[in-house]
Design a protein around this motif. Structure first.
Motif, mmCIF file in Angstrom:
data_model
loop_
_atom_site.group_PDB
_atom_site.id
_atom_site.type_symbol
_atom_site.label_atom_id
_atom_site.label_comp_id
_atom_site.label_asym_id
_atom_site.label_seq_id
_atom_site.Cartn_x
_atom_site.Cartn_y
_atom_site.Cartn_z
ATOM 1 N N ASP A 164 0.845 -1.195 0.000
ATOM 2 C CA ASP A 164 0.000 0.000 0.000
ATOM 3 C C ASP A 164 0.883 1.249 0.000
ATOM 4 O OD1 ASP A 164 -1.975 -1.849 0.154
ATOM 5 O OD2 ASP A 164 -2.454 -1.477 2.258
ATOM 6 N N TYR A 165 1.400 1.611 -1.133
ATOM 7 C CA TYR A 165 2.276 2.783 -1.213
ATOM 8 C C TYR A 165 1.451 4.060 -1.270
ATOM 9 C CZ TYR A 165 6.121 -0.375 -2.259
ATOM 10 O OH TYR A 165 7.055 -1.372 -2.187
ATOM 11 N N ASN A 166 1.994 5.088 -0.639
ATOM 12 C CA ASN A 166 1.423 6.428 -0.758
ATOM 13 C C ASN A 166 2.288 7.194 -1.754
ATOM 14 O OD1 ASN A 166 0.902 9.189 -0.409
ATOM 15 N ND2 ASN A 166 0.087 8.818 1.628
ATOM 16 N N ILE A 167 1.694 7.535 -2.891
ATOM 17 C CA ILE A 167 2.502 8.146 -3.960
ATOM 18 C C ILE A 167 2.139 9.620 -4.169
ATOM 19 C CG2 ILE A 167 2.897 5.961 -5.159
ATOM 20 C CD1 ILE A 167 0.703 6.787 -7.187
ATOM 21 N N GLU A 168 1.457 10.214 -3.163
ATOM 22 C CA GLU A 168 0.947 11.576 -3.393
ATOM 23 C C GLU A 168 2.059 12.611 -3.555
ATOM 24 O OE1 GLU A 168 -1.692 12.164 -0.145
ATOM 25 O OE2 GLU A 168 -0.116 12.733 1.267
ATOM 26 N N LYS A 169 3.270 12.314 -3.076
ATOM 27 C CA LYS A 169 4.349 13.302 -3.219
ATOM 28 C C LYS A 169 5.118 13.170 -4.536
ATOM 29 C CE LYS A 169 5.134 13.987 1.705
ATOM 30 N NZ LYS A 169 6.004 13.627 2.851
ATOM 31 N N LEU A 170 4.812 12.127 -5.272
ATOM 32 C CA LEU A 170 5.525 11.944 -6.548
ATOM 33 C C LEU A 170 4.984 12.903 -7.613
ATOM 34 C CD1 LEU A 170 5.854 8.055 -6.914
ATOM 35 C CD2 LEU A 170 7.486 9.690 -5.954
ATOM 36 N N LYS A 171 5.892 13.386 -8.434
ATOM 37 C CA LYS A 171 5.497 14.290 -9.524
ATOM 38 C C LYS A 171 5.581 13.533 -10.857
ATOM 39 C CE LYS A 171 7.248 18.552 -8.977
ATOM 40 N NZ LYS A 171 8.234 19.605 -8.631
ATOM 41 N N ILE B 239 -6.386 9.156 -13.726
ATOM 42 C CA ILE B 239 -6.028 7.967 -12.937
ATOM 43 C C ILE B 239 -5.010 8.344 -11.861
ATOM 44 C CG2 ILE B 239 -4.898 5.708 -12.982
ATOM 45 C CD1 ILE B 239 -6.020 5.308 -15.813
ATOM 46 N N SER C 150 -6.572 10.241 -9.124
ATOM 47 C CA SER C 150 -7.409 9.318 -8.339
ATOM 48 C C SER C 150 -6.572 8.472 -7.388
ATOM 49 C CB SER C 150 -8.189 8.371 -9.255
ATOM 50 O OG SER C 150 -8.992 9.095 -10.139
ATOM 51 N N LEU C 151 -5.329 8.233 -7.764
ATOM 52 C CA LEU C 151 -4.436 7.442 -6.907
ATOM 53 C C LEU C 151 -3.754 8.320 -5.852
ATOM 54 C CD1 LEU C 151 -2.764 5.114 -9.610
ATOM 55 C CD2 LEU C 151 -4.563 4.509 -7.973
ATOM 56 N N ASP D 96 9.258 12.942 -11.118
ATOM 57 C CA ASP D 96 9.867 11.725 -10.555
ATOM 58 C C ASP D 96 9.701 10.555 -11.510
ATOM 59 O OD1 ASP D 96 10.637 12.658 -7.845
ATOM 60 O OD2 ASP D 96 8.503 13.128 -7.761
ATOM 61 N N PHE E 73 -0.782 1.414 -11.796
ATOM 62 C CA PHE E 73 -0.177 1.374 -10.464
ATOM 63 C C PHE E 73 0.829 0.233 -10.360
ATOM 64 C CE2 PHE E 73 -0.098 0.377 -5.875
ATOM 65 C CZ PHE E 73 0.458 1.572 -5.455
ATOM 66 N N ILE F 60 9.089 1.635 -8.059
ATOM 67 C CA ILE F 60 9.421 1.922 -6.652
ATOM 68 C C ILE F 60 10.206 0.758 -6.041
ATOM 69 C CG2 ILE F 60 8.426 2.226 -4.343
ATOM 70 C CD1 ILE F 60 5.989 3.583 -5.791
#
Lengths: 164, 161
Positions: free
Chosen positions: A3-10, A27, A30-31, A55, A122, A129
């Motif tokens: 369960d990765y949190n990818i909200e900081k990736l650009k 998409i 949404s992720l 990124d 994803f 990752i």
């Protein structure tokens, strides 16, 4: 699936098809991704990367006048490349081996066959990752190591030990 | 190639610092399902896009039908739109559009020449795409979808063999 949190990736999405840009961006948002930029051509994407520190780049293979393979080659090998190591996910409508090999040889990290889904996209992000790739430079190639798996039957010299 | 000519580099890994695990905002199976539902929610937009694409491919076909000579440029025009249609349909549950687009791209890529039979085959593919959207044939289109696709495959196989 972790369960990765990818909200900081650009992310930068490069596709000459406006609808695909919308779909892939939606998409990603949404992720949880907060920062998605898009470009409609290789040239525009390359210029954007000079300022936008993506990124991960998601790039369509078939575009005109320059295609995704040319983009990858520019990123990996141009003197003014903004980030020669940036992971690239190549969107393909083609599953033909020769095209995939050409893209791989240009230095693509992952391939994502259309039609795209949230799960498939994803999965590719997760793979990037979880499996950071070493890069290799030879007289003929610069890019992520194309030998992705350990081959127990590999008989050649073991040359892939990173410099410390 | 000698060992000296191969340099192995460990690039800086910015992702490691930026990606977290678990907690609010993490992409778990529920989050993935929600994202898939967001795509489903875009279906109305897709139908607008594909209707535009069908108009464009019809116009490209008209140019192809009116052309003479090797017709390569006109066929490239059809291919590009077919490729876009192929790439999008399945994302929105219109797998038949992807399948027909795939057959049309296969025909264009592999045909030795572009004669009247090939031009006619292009028209049949485009008409099939229009039928799928007009009849709102989602997924693989059931029995009717199977029959359409089998017919198109037969046409393509005949022309590219």
């Amino acid at each position: 699936m972790a369960d990765y949190n990818i909200e900081k990736l650009k992310f930068l999405v490069i596709d000459d098809d406006q609808n695909m840009r919308r779909l892939v961006s939606t998409i990603l948002i949404s992720l949880g991704v907060k920062d998605v930029s898009t470009a409609r051509s290789v040239d525009a994407g390359y210029t954007m990367l000079q300022k936008f520190e993506a990124d991960i780049v998601i790039c369509d293979l078939r575009m005109e006048p320059q295609d995704g393979i040319e983009f990858t080659d520019m990123i990996r090998n141009s003197d003014d490349s903004p980030n020669c190591y940036v992971p690239i996910i190549m969107l393909t409508g083609h599953a033909e081996k020769t095209v995939v090999e050409l893209a791989r040889d240009a230095g693509v990290h992952e391939f994502l066959a259309k039609p795209v889904s949230a799960k498939k996209l994803f999965q590719k992000i997760k793979s990037i990752i979880e499996n950071p790739r070493v890069f290799v430079r030879t007289p003929e190639y610069f890019g992520p190591d194309r030998r992705r798996r350990q081959d127990p039957d590999f008989k050649g010299p073991e040359r892939r030990k990173p410099h410390s | 190639m000698s060992d000296e000519k191969l340099e192995v580099i460990n690039p800086p890994n910015a992702l490691k610092q930026k990606v977290g695990t678990g907690g609010p905002g993490a992409v778990d199976l529920e989050a993935l399902e929600r994202a898939e539902q967001v795509i489903v929610g875009m279906t109305d937009s897709y139908l607008e896009w594909v209707i535009e694409d069908l108009k464009k491919i019809e116009a490209a076909y008209q140019k192809l039908a009116a052309a003479s000579g090797d017709r390569k440029e006109e066929m490239d025009g059809v291919f590009q739109i077919s490729h876009d249609i192929k790439g999008q349909g399945g994302s929105f549950g219109y797998d038949m559009m992807t399948a027909i687009g795939n057959e049309l791209c296969r025909l264009i890529e592999r045909a030795d020449k572009i004669g009247p039979d090939e031009v006619q085959a292009v028209k049949i593919h485009i008409d099939s795409m229009k039928l799928v959207i007009a009849d709102d044939m989602k997924g693989h289109g059931g029995k009717a979808g199977e029959e359409i696709l089998a017919g198109l495959q037969k046409i393509c196989d005949k022309l590219i063999s």
